[in-house]
Design a protein around this motif. Structure first.
Motif, PDB file in Angstrom:
ATOM      1  N   SER A   1     -61.589 -91.108  18.603  1.00  0.00           N
ATOM      2  CA  SER A   1     -61.524 -89.699  19.007  1.00  0.00           C
ATOM      3  C   SER A   1     -60.060 -89.296  19.133  1.00  0.00           C
ATOM      4  O   SER A   1     -59.249 -90.050  19.682  1.00  0.00           O
ATOM      5  N   ARG A   2     -59.752 -88.123  18.655  1.00  0.00           N
ATOM      6  CA  ARG A   2     -58.390 -87.600  18.789  1.00  0.00           C
ATOM      7  C   ARG A   2     -58.281 -86.888  20.126  1.00  0.00           C
ATOM      8  O   ARG A   2     -59.067 -85.990  20.428  1.00  0.00           O
ATOM      9  N   ILE A   3     -57.329 -87.302  20.944  1.00  0.00           N
ATOM     10  CA  ILE A   3     -57.160 -86.641  22.236  1.00  0.00           C
ATOM     11  C   ILE A   3     -55.702 -86.230  22.433  1.00  0.00           C
ATOM     12  O   ILE A   3     -54.783 -86.819  21.866  1.00  0.00           O
ATOM     13  N   SER A   4     -55.545 -85.217  23.240  1.00  0.00           N
ATOM     14  CA  SER A   4     -54.212 -84.730  23.592  1.00  0.00           C
ATOM     15  C   SER A   4     -54.108 -84.712  25.110  1.00  0.00           C
ATOM     16  O   SER A   4     -54.940 -84.112  25.786  1.00  0.00           O
ATOM     17  N   LEU A   5     -53.114 -85.392  25.627  1.00  0.00           N
ATOM     18  CA  LEU A   5     -52.873 -85.427  27.069  1.00  0.00           C
ATOM     19  C   LEU A   5     -51.440 -85.029  27.351  1.00  0.00           C
ATOM     20  O   LEU A   5     -50.545 -85.339  26.562  1.00  0.00           O
ATOM     21  N   LYS A   6     -51.234 -84.375  28.479  1.00  0.00           N
ATOM     22  CA  LYS A   6     -49.874 -84.205  28.975  1.00  0.00           C
ATOM     23  C   LYS A   6     -49.731 -85.165  30.149  1.00  0.00           C
ATOM     24  O   LYS A   6     -50.448 -85.040  31.153  1.00  0.00           O
ATOM     25  N   VAL A   7     -48.852 -86.125  30.000  1.00  0.00           N
ATOM     26  CA  VAL A   7     -48.694 -87.156  31.032  1.00  0.00           C
ATOM     27  C   VAL A   7     -47.266 -87.135  31.552  1.00  0.00           C
ATOM     28  O   VAL A   7     -46.314 -87.298  30.779  1.00  0.00           O
ATOM     29  N   ASP A   8     -47.133 -86.900  32.835  1.00  0.00           N
ATOM     30  CA  ASP A   8     -45.804 -86.822  33.470  1.00  0.00           C
ATOM     31  C   ASP A   8     -44.880 -85.892  32.693  1.00  0.00           C
ATOM     32  O   ASP A   8     -43.699 -86.180  32.460  1.00  0.00           O
TER      33      ASP A   8
ATOM     34  N   VAL B   1     -58.176 -92.535  20.083  1.00  0.00           N
ATOM     35  CA  VAL B   1     -58.631 -93.559  21.028  1.00  0.00           C
ATOM     36  C   VAL B   1     -60.075 -93.939  20.741  1.00  0.00           C
ATOM     37  O   VAL B   1     -60.877 -93.124  20.273  1.00  0.00           O
ATOM     38  N   ASP B   2     -60.377 -95.193  21.046  1.00  0.00           N
ATOM     39  CA  ASP B   2     -61.760 -95.637  21.014  1.00  0.00           C
ATOM     40  C   ASP B   2     -62.516 -94.869  22.099  1.00  0.00           C
ATOM     41  O   ASP B   2     -62.013 -94.768  23.233  1.00  0.00           O
TER      42      ASP B   2
ATOM     43  N   THR C   1     -62.604 -96.370  25.598  1.00  0.00           N
ATOM     44  CA  THR C   1     -61.373 -96.713  26.329  1.00  0.00           C
ATOM     45  C   THR C   1     -61.274 -95.931  27.632  1.00  0.00           C
ATOM     46  O   THR C   1     -61.410 -94.705  27.651  1.00  0.00           O
ATOM     47  N   LEU C   2     -61.033 -96.668  28.709  1.00  0.00           N
ATOM     48  CA  LEU C   2     -60.839 -96.014  30.001  1.00  0.00           C
ATOM     49  C   LEU C   2     -59.451 -95.380  30.066  1.00  0.00           C
ATOM     50  O   LEU C   2     -58.486 -95.888  29.477  1.00  0.00           O
ATOM     51  N   LEU C   3     -59.370 -94.307  30.842  1.00  0.00           N
ATOM     52  CA  LEU C   3     -58.086 -93.615  30.959  1.00  0.00           C
ATOM     53  C   LEU C   3     -56.995 -94.566  31.447  1.00  0.00           C
ATOM     54  O   LEU C   3     -55.872 -94.544  30.937  1.00  0.00           O
ATOM     55  N   VAL C   4     -57.321 -95.420  32.422  1.00  0.00           N
ATOM     56  CA  VAL C   4     -56.280 -96.308  32.951  1.00  0.00           C
ATOM     57  C   VAL C   4     -55.735 -97.239  31.867  1.00  0.00           C
ATOM     58  O   VAL C   4     -54.532 -97.509  31.810  1.00  0.00           O
ATOM     59  N   HIS C   5     -56.605 -97.708  30.999  1.00  0.00           N
ATOM     60  CA  HIS C   5     -56.141 -98.601  29.933  1.00  0.00           C
ATOM     61  C   HIS C   5     -55.345 -97.819  28.884  1.00  0.00           C
ATOM     62  O   HIS C   5     -54.374 -98.340  28.326  1.00  0.00           O
ATOM     63  N   HIS C   6     -55.753 -96.590  28.632  1.00  0.00           N
ATOM     64  CA  HIS C   6     -54.977 -95.767  27.688  1.00  0.00           C
ATOM     65  C   HIS C   6     -53.574 -95.522  28.250  1.00  0.00           C
ATOM     66  O   HIS C   6     -52.583 -95.646  27.522  1.00  0.00           O
ATOM     67  N   LEU C   7     -53.513 -95.199  29.536  1.00  0.00           N
ATOM     68  CA  LEU C   7     -52.205 -94.941  30.150  1.00  0.00           C
ATOM     69  C   LEU C   7     -51.312 -96.172  30.070  1.00  0.00           C
ATOM     70  O   LEU C   7     -50.144 -96.095  29.702  1.00  0.00           O
ATOM     71  N   ARG C   8     -51.872 -97.308  30.416  1.00  0.00           N
ATOM     72  CA  ARG C   8     -51.056 -98.523  30.494  1.00  0.00           C
ATOM     73  C   ARG C   8     -50.752 -99.110  29.116  1.00  0.00           C
ATOM     74  O   ARG C   8     -49.594 -99.446  28.823  1.00  0.00           O
ATOM     75  N   GLU C   9     -51.785 -99.237  28.310  1.00  0.00           N
ATOM     76  CA  GLU C   9     -51.629-100.026  27.078  1.00  0.00           C
ATOM     77  C   GLU C   9     -51.144 -99.208  25.886  1.00  0.00           C
ATOM     78  O   GLU C   9     -50.497 -99.752  24.997  1.00  0.00           O
ATOM     79  N   HIS C  10     -51.427 -97.915  25.894  1.00  0.00           N
ATOM     80  CA  HIS C  10     -51.010 -97.090  24.756  1.00  0.00           C
ATOM     81  C   HIS C  10     -49.808 -96.217  25.096  1.00  0.00           C
ATOM     82  O   HIS C  10     -48.984 -95.948  24.228  1.00  0.00           O
ATOM     83  N   LEU C  11     -49.725 -95.770  26.329  1.00  0.00           N
ATOM     84  CA  LEU C  11     -48.615 -94.892  26.695  1.00  0.00           C
ATOM     85  C   LEU C  11     -47.549 -95.610  27.509  1.00  0.00           C
ATOM     86  O   LEU C  11     -46.529 -95.011  27.854  1.00  0.00           O
TER      87      LEU C  11
ATOM     88  N   LEU D   1     -63.152 -91.879  31.137  1.00  0.00           N
ATOM     89  CA  LEU D   1     -62.824 -92.271  29.773  1.00  0.00           C
ATOM     90  C   LEU D   1     -61.629 -91.455  29.294  1.00  0.00           C
ATOM     91  O   LEU D   1     -61.498 -90.270  29.639  1.00  0.00           O
ATOM     92  N   ALA D   2     -60.788 -92.077  28.507  1.00  0.00           N
ATOM     93  CA  ALA D   2     -59.639 -91.343  27.976  1.00  0.00           C
ATOM     94  C   ALA D   2     -60.103 -90.092  27.235  1.00  0.00           C
ATOM     95  O   ALA D   2     -59.490 -89.026  27.341  1.00  0.00           O
ATOM     96  N   ALA D   3     -61.208 -90.231  26.508  1.00  0.00           N
ATOM     97  CA  ALA D   3     -61.703 -89.082  25.746  1.00  0.00           C
ATOM     98  C   ALA D   3     -62.145 -87.946  26.667  1.00  0.00           C
ATOM     99  O   ALA D   3     -62.042 -86.773  26.308  1.00  0.00           O
TER     100      ALA D   3
END
Ligand code: FES
Ligand code: FES
Length: 185
Positions: free
Chosen positions: A2-9, A17-18, A21-31, A63-65
């Motif tokens: 899934s294509r997602i757009s986030l504004k982080v910090d 993202v799969d 994928t949980l948001l916490v894992h997306h934050l840590r492992e991808h961002l 979920l990150a999505a």
């Protein structure tokens, strides 16, 4: 994927993202937002707490999505551009409100949300507001004191105990600070 757009910090990220994928894992492992930590992965401890749309959430429950289009603030975004700590970070530092520090990122983000909702909480309200965040080290006394000290600073009843340039706590250094700038206004 899934294509997602986030504004982080304060920074926008567009990623595939799969869907699992949980948001916490997306934050840590991808961002690379490793200031947000995983204590349990089962929604119990609160170590993974971030702000989503200005409200605290346990990022292992989302979920990150599901967060697509949202604005996320992590502990890494709290400090000012000049390195000055957010009042809650500073108070945790000054009140020795941490020992191992594992709960601290989530505890601080939950406290930021708590004080945004209730700038003048009672001790019981602080405890209630942080009841989703577990600490196995401190006994909570110093955490409650830190939140009350930060609340007083944020209400401008007492001056901030330290000026810009205080060395940020390990794991809480940030680069941008929408929340700190809000406090400064
Ligand atoms: Fe999310 Fe424990 S890691 S609540
Ligand atoms: Fe160790 Fe809170 S300081 S879990």
């Amino acid at each position: 994927m899934s294509r997602i757009s986030l504004k982080v910090d304060g920074v926008r990220y567009d990623d595939d993202v799969d869907p699992r994928t949980l948001l916490v894992h997306h934050l840590r492992e991808h961002l690379g937002k490793v200031g947000t930590v995983v204590g349990c992965d089962t929604t119990n401890c609160g170590a993974c707490t971030v702000l989503m749309g200005g409200k605290s959430v346990k990022s292992c429950t989302v979920l990150a999505a599901q967060a697509d289009g949202q604005e996320i603030e992590t502990v890494e975004g709290l400090a000012g551009k000049d390195g000055s700590l957010h009042p809650v970070q500073q108070a945790f530092h000054d009140s020795h409100a941490l020992q191992c520090g594992y709960c601290t990122p989530g505890m601080i983000m939950a406290a930021v949300d708590l004080l945004a909702e209730n700038p003048e909480p009672t001790d019981d309200e602080v405890r209630e507001g942080l009841e989703g965040n577990l600490c196995r080290c401190t006994g909570y006394q110093n955490i409650v004191r830190a939140v009350q000290d930060a609340a007083a600073v944020m209400r401008a009843e007492v001056p901030a105990p330290r000026d810009a340039g205080t060395e940020p706590m390990e794991g809480t250094r940030g680069t941008t600070s929408p929340a700190a700038e809000e406090v400064a206004r």
